[in-house]
Design an enzyme around this catalytic site. Sequence first.
Site, short mmCIF file in Angstrom:
data_model
loop_
_atom_site.label_atom_id
_atom_site.label_comp_id
_atom_site.label_asym_id
_atom_site.label_seq_id
_atom_site.Cartn_x
_atom_site.Cartn_y
_atom_site.Cartn_z
CG HIS A 62 -3.96 5.14 8.34
ND1 HIS A 62 -4.59 5.51 7.17
CD2 HIS A 62 -3.26 6.23 8.74
CE1 HIS A 62 -4.29 6.76 6.88
NE2 HIS A 62 -3.47 7.22 7.82
CE LYS A 72 -7.17 -1.04 7.42
NZ LYS A 72 -6.22 0.07 7.20
CE1 TYR A 132 -8.16 1.39 2.84
CE2 TYR A 132 -9.62 2.80 1.58
CZ TYR A 132 -8.39 2.55 2.15
OH TYR A 132 -7.40 3.48 2.03
CG ASP A 168 -1.65 9.98 7.10
OD1 ASP A 168 -2.30 9.78 8.13
OD2 ASP A 168 -2.00 9.58 5.98
#
Length: 174
Positions: A62, A72, A132, A168
């Site tokens: 992603h 991130k 995250y 996905d």
Amino acid sequence: MKFIELDLAGAYLIEMDLIDDDRGFFARSFCSEEFELQGLSSKFVQCNISHNKVKGTLRGMHYQVNPYDEAKLVRCTHGALYDVIIDLRPESSTYKEWIAVELTCDNHRQLFIPEGFAHGYQTLVDNTQVFYQMSQYYHPSSARGIRWNDPAFNIEWPINHPIVNERDKSFDLW
């Protein structure tokens, strides 16, 4: 904190300095001043948690596109995962290269992923939880993905026959 530069420019493995005693340990997982001294984004606007029930669960790959591309900071708070990043910056000397690191609740490592990278992971044990910190808010119209098994990257996943959701699985090949 110890910042270990990885082979993909701008990506870092971060090891926390644990202060141990008979009660357990204490550690800083983030300090904006230390991130800024490393030249890393230190503005995180959103935090996410992902719980994965079954070993072999794969999420990714992603990313978000400009103007909402995101850095991130990822760590494993329970269990273990194989974390993969791909450099998607055309101007980078490591364009289209990938690396993987193992993040576990026991090794206390974190992965800093700069803007312009795709990110995904596969769980190595049941009941793995991932935390995250994101530098951008989620913008569905800017969300993109690369298929986890795209031959353009030939990522070596540790567990064959992963559990992957339909979204996905449906990403286009690069």
